[in-house]
Write a protein that holds these residues in place. Structure first.
Motif, PDB file in Angstrom:
ATOM      1  N   VAL A 298       5.681   8.561 -19.650  1.00 25.55           N
ATOM      2  CA  VAL A 298       5.193   7.197 -19.851  1.00 25.55           C
ATOM      3  C   VAL A 298       4.064   6.898 -18.864  1.00 25.55           C
ATOM      4  O   VAL A 298       3.034   6.328 -19.237  1.00 25.55           O
ATOM      5  CB  VAL A 298       6.349   6.180 -19.685  1.00 25.55           C
ATOM      6  CG1 VAL A 298       5.820   4.760 -19.624  1.00 25.55           C
ATOM      7  CG2 VAL A 298       7.344   6.331 -20.822  1.00 25.55           C
ATOM      8  N   LEU A 299       4.248   7.302 -17.613  1.00 19.58           N
ATOM      9  CA  LEU A 299       3.214   7.030 -16.608  1.00 19.58           C
ATOM     10  C   LEU A 299       1.926   7.784 -16.906  1.00 19.58           C
ATOM     11  O   LEU A 299       0.834   7.226 -16.766  1.00 19.58           O
ATOM     12  CB  LEU A 299       3.736   7.389 -15.212  1.00 19.58           C
ATOM     13  CG  LEU A 299       4.851   6.479 -14.677  1.00 19.58           C
ATOM     14  CD1 LEU A 299       5.389   7.037 -13.358  1.00 19.58           C
ATOM     15  CD2 LEU A 299       4.362   5.069 -14.497  1.00 19.58           C
ATOM     16  N   VAL A 300       2.044   9.034 -17.322  1.00 22.45           N
ATOM     17  CA  VAL A 300       0.840   9.805 -17.668  1.00 22.45           C
ATOM     18  C   VAL A 300       0.152   9.182 -18.875  1.00 22.45           C
ATOM     19  O   VAL A 300      -1.071   9.022 -18.900  1.00 22.45           O
ATOM     20  CB  VAL A 300       1.199  11.286 -17.929  1.00 22.45           C
ATOM     21  CG1 VAL A 300       0.028  12.020 -18.538  1.00 22.45           C
ATOM     22  CG2 VAL A 300       1.614  11.963 -16.626  1.00 22.45           C
ATOM     23  N   ALA A 301       0.943   8.805 -19.892  1.00 23.19           N
ATOM     24  CA  ALA A 301       0.359   8.172 -21.074  1.00 23.19           C
ATOM     25  C   ALA A 301      -0.328   6.857 -20.697  1.00 23.19           C
ATOM     26  O   ALA A 301      -1.434   6.565 -21.165  1.00 23.19           O
ATOM     27  CB  ALA A 301       1.431   7.929 -22.125  1.00 23.19           C
TER      28      ALA A 301
ATOM     29  N   ASP B 211       0.830  -1.206   0.000  1.00 17.89           N
ATOM     30  CA  ASP B 211       0.000   0.000   0.000  1.00 17.89           C
ATOM     31  C   ASP B 211       0.866   1.258   0.000  1.00 17.89           C
ATOM     32  O   ASP B 211       0.586   2.221  -0.724  1.00 17.89           O
ATOM     33  CB  ASP B 211      -0.945   0.022   1.206  1.00 17.89           C
ATOM     34  CG  ASP B 211      -2.065  -0.997   1.095  1.00 17.89           C
ATOM     35  OD1 ASP B 211      -2.307  -1.486  -0.023  1.00 17.89           O
ATOM     36  OD2 ASP B 211      -2.691  -1.302   2.134  1.00 17.89           O
ATOM     37  N   GLU B 212       1.933   1.237   0.796  1.00 18.21           N
ATOM     38  CA  GLU B 212       2.829   2.405   0.851  1.00 18.21           C
ATOM     39  C   GLU B 212       3.513   2.627  -0.490  1.00 18.21           C
ATOM     40  O   GLU B 212       3.644   3.762  -0.952  1.00 18.21           O
ATOM     41  CB  GLU B 212       3.882   2.204   1.953  1.00 18.21           C
ATOM     42  CG  GLU B 212       3.325   2.285   3.359  1.00 18.21           C
ATOM     43  CD  GLU B 212       4.335   1.862   4.424  1.00 18.21           C
ATOM     44  OE1 GLU B 212       5.450   1.420   4.068  1.00 18.21           O
ATOM     45  OE2 GLU B 212       3.989   1.964   5.618  1.00 18.21           O
ATOM     46  N   ALA B 213       3.937   1.539  -1.126  1.00 17.09           N
ATOM     47  CA  ALA B 213       4.589   1.659  -2.432  1.00 17.09           C
ATOM     48  C   ALA B 213       3.620   2.211  -3.474  1.00 17.09           C
ATOM     49  O   ALA B 213       3.977   3.083  -4.279  1.00 17.09           O
ATOM     50  CB  ALA B 213       5.137   0.307  -2.879  1.00 17.09           C
ATOM     51  N   ILE B 214       2.396   1.725  -3.441  1.00 19.68           N
ATOM     52  CA  ILE B 214       1.381   2.213  -4.387  1.00 19.68           C
ATOM     53  C   ILE B 214       1.105   3.696  -4.155  1.00 19.68           C
ATOM     54  O   ILE B 214       1.011   4.475  -5.097  1.00 19.68           O
ATOM     55  CB  ILE B 214       0.088   1.373  -4.277  1.00 19.68           C
ATOM     56  CG1 ILE B 214       0.327  -0.029  -4.843  1.00 19.68           C
ATOM     57  CG2 ILE B 214      -1.076   2.049  -4.981  1.00 19.68           C
ATOM     58  CD1 ILE B 214      -0.790  -1.011  -4.591  1.00 19.68           C
ATOM     59  N   GLU B 215       0.999   4.095  -2.911  1.00 18.67           N
ATOM     60  CA  GLU B 215       0.758   5.506  -2.607  1.00 18.67           C
ATOM     61  C   GLU B 215       1.921   6.369  -3.061  1.00 18.67           C
ATOM     62  O   GLU B 215       1.727   7.463  -3.587  1.00 18.67           O
ATOM     63  CB  GLU B 215       0.509   5.684  -1.104  1.00 18.67           C
ATOM     64  CG  GLU B 215      -0.837   5.164  -0.648  1.00 18.67           C
ATOM     65  CD  GLU B 215      -1.024   5.253   0.868  1.00 18.67           C
ATOM     66  OE1 GLU B 215      -0.213   5.909   1.540  1.00 18.67           O
ATOM     67  OE2 GLU B 215      -1.996   4.664   1.363  1.00 18.67           O
ATOM     68  N   GLU B 216       3.142   5.881  -2.879  1.00 13.95           N
ATOM     69  CA  GLU B 216       4.322   6.642  -3.307  1.00 13.95           C
ATOM     70  C   GLU B 216       4.345   6.784  -4.829  1.00 13.95           C
ATOM     71  O   GLU B 216       4.602   7.861  -5.357  1.00 13.95           O
ATOM     72  CB  GLU B 216       5.599   5.945  -2.834  1.00 13.95           C
ATOM     73  CG  GLU B 216       6.858   6.718  -3.185  1.00 13.95           C
ATOM     74  CD  GLU B 216       8.116   6.029  -2.682  1.00 13.95           C
ATOM     75  OE1 GLU B 216       9.166   6.284  -3.281  1.00 13.95           O
ATOM     76  OE2 GLU B 216       8.044   5.254  -1.725  1.00 13.95           O
TER      77      GLU B 216
ATOM     78  N   ALA C 158       1.734   9.257  -5.896  1.00 10.51           N
ATOM     79  CA  ALA C 158       2.162  10.631  -5.627  1.00 10.51           C
ATOM     80  C   ALA C 158       3.169  11.087  -6.679  1.00 10.51           C
ATOM     81  O   ALA C 158       3.120  12.235  -7.154  1.00 10.51           O
ATOM     82  CB  ALA C 158       2.769  10.732  -4.229  1.00 10.51           C
ATOM     83  N   GLN C 159       4.075  10.201  -7.074  1.00 10.60           N
ATOM     84  CA  GLN C 159       5.056  10.549  -8.102  1.00 10.60           C
ATOM     85  C   GLN C 159       4.378  10.784  -9.446  1.00 10.60           C
ATOM     86  O   GLN C 159       4.723  11.717 -10.167  1.00 10.60           O
ATOM     87  CB  GLN C 159       6.113   9.445  -8.226  1.00 10.60           C
ATOM     88  CG  GLN C 159       7.062   9.379  -7.046  1.00 10.60           C
ATOM     89  CD  GLN C 159       8.007   8.196  -7.123  1.00 10.60           C
ATOM     90  OE1 GLN C 159       7.884   7.335  -7.981  1.00 10.60           O
ATOM     91  NE2 GLN C 159       8.964   8.156  -6.209  1.00 10.60           N
ATOM     92  N   VAL C 160       3.418   9.936  -9.787  1.00 12.93           N
ATOM     93  CA  VAL C 160       2.689  10.109 -11.043  1.00 12.93           C
ATOM     94  C   VAL C 160       1.927  11.431 -11.024  1.00 12.93           C
ATOM     95  O   VAL C 160       1.938  12.187 -12.002  1.00 12.93           O
ATOM     96  CB  VAL C 160       1.722   8.922 -11.291  1.00 12.93           C
ATOM     97  CG1 VAL C 160       0.759   9.226 -12.423  1.00 12.93           C
ATOM     98  CG2 VAL C 160       2.514   7.655 -11.584  1.00 12.93           C
ATOM     99  N   LYS C 161       1.288  11.732  -9.905  1.00  9.65           N
ATOM    100  CA  LYS C 161       0.534  12.980  -9.797  1.00  9.65           C
ATOM    101  C   LYS C 161       1.470  14.177  -9.924  1.00  9.65           C
ATOM    102  O   LYS C 161       1.167  15.140 -10.640  1.00  9.65           O
ATOM    103  CB  LYS C 161      -0.206  13.028  -8.459  1.00  9.65           C
ATOM    104  CG  LYS C 161      -1.083  14.255  -8.300  1.00  9.65           C
ATOM    105  CD  LYS C 161      -1.839  14.218  -6.988  1.00  9.65           C
ATOM    106  CE  LYS C 161      -2.717  15.447  -6.841  1.00  9.65           C
ATOM    107  NZ  LYS C 161      -3.454  15.458  -5.588  1.00  9.65           N
TER     108      LYS C 161
ATOM    109  N   ASP D  82       3.614  18.543 -13.282  1.00  6.61           N
ATOM    110  CA  ASP D  82       4.737  19.192 -13.962  1.00  6.61           C
ATOM    111  C   ASP D  82       4.489  19.272 -15.462  1.00  6.61           C
ATOM    112  O   ASP D  82       4.732  20.308 -16.100  1.00  6.61           O
ATOM    113  CB  ASP D  82       6.050  18.444 -13.702  1.00  6.61           C
ATOM    114  CG  ASP D  82       6.526  18.569 -12.260  1.00  6.61           C
ATOM    115  OD1 ASP D  82       6.010  19.445 -11.531  1.00  6.61           O
ATOM    116  OD2 ASP D  82       7.411  17.777 -11.874  1.00  6.61           O
ATOM    117  N   LEU D  83       4.019  18.167 -16.030  1.00  5.70           N
ATOM    118  CA  LEU D  83       3.725  18.152 -17.466  1.00  5.70           C
ATOM    119  C   LEU D  83       2.595  19.112 -17.810  1.00  5.70           C
ATOM    120  O   LEU D  83       2.651  19.819 -18.819  1.00  5.70           O
ATOM    121  CB  LEU D  83       3.370  16.736 -17.923  1.00  5.70           C
ATOM    122  CG  LEU D  83       4.527  15.746 -17.969  1.00  5.70           C
ATOM    123  CD1 LEU D  83       4.008  14.336 -18.261  1.00  5.70           C
ATOM    124  CD2 LEU D  83       5.542  16.151 -19.008  1.00  5.70           C
ATOM    125  N   LEU D  84       1.583  19.154 -16.969  1.00  8.30           N
ATOM    126  CA  LEU D  84       0.466  20.067 -17.198  1.00  8.30           C
ATOM    127  C   LEU D  84       0.948  21.518 -17.164  1.00  8.30           C
ATOM    128  O   LEU D  84       0.560  22.328 -18.010  1.00  8.30           O
ATOM    129  CB  LEU D  84      -0.632  19.840 -16.165  1.00  8.30           C
ATOM    130  CG  LEU D  84      -1.881  20.706 -16.300  1.00  8.30           C
ATOM    131  CD1 LEU D  84      -2.563  20.463 -17.645  1.00  8.30           C
ATOM    132  CD2 LEU D  84      -2.847  20.414 -15.172  1.00  8.30           C
TER     133      LEU D  84
END
Length: 134
Positions: free
Chosen positions: A114-117, A21-26, A29-32, A37-39
């Motif tokens: 890549v993550l946003v795509a 769960d912690e890894a998924i949340e991290e 957060a990085q993807v967000k 930043d891209l936005l």
């Protein structure tokens, strides 16, 4: 050697679930953060494009005003050709600038891109999949 007691298995399972769960949340957060930043980069590029478009429109209006005030058809045709060339150059320069900025943004944030795509692809797939089920 191995302790397979119910309590030990449950504790290990709980600990692994918590770490997962912690890894998924991290990662989320990085993807967000990367998406933001891209936005921001896209918004900056859009603002710059809008400013250039306004300048181009102003320039075209000024050229049209000058061209329509002249009576000589040959001079008018010559000036129209120059305006066309100027517009082509400015559009080409704007395109190259936007292309370069987009490439720079992708190079600066490749994983985020890549993550946003992937996120957008998953969202579209989910939306299309839910429509088919209905």
């Amino acid at each position: 050697m191995f302790n397979f007691s119910k309590d030990n298995v449950e504790n290990t399972t709980d600990r692994l679930a918590k770490k997962s769960d912690e890894a998924i949340e991290e990662i989320a957060a990085q993807v967000k953060s990367t998406a933001n930043d891209l936005l921001d980069a896209v918004n900056d590029t859009a603002d710059n494009t809008q400013d250039k478009a306004k300048e181009l429109i102003h320039s075209l209006k000024a050229n049209i005003d000058r061209l329509t005030s002249e009576e000589n058809a040959a001079a008018l045709a010559s000036k129209a050709s120059r305006v066309k060339d100027q517009v082509q150059r400015e559009v080409s320069e704007t395109y190259q600038s936007l292309k370069g900025k987009t490439v720079d943004t992708v190079h600066e944030h490749p994983m985020g891109t890549v993550l946003v795509a992937a996120g957008v692809g998953l969202l579209i797939g989910y939306l299309l999949g839910s429509k088919r089920r209905e």
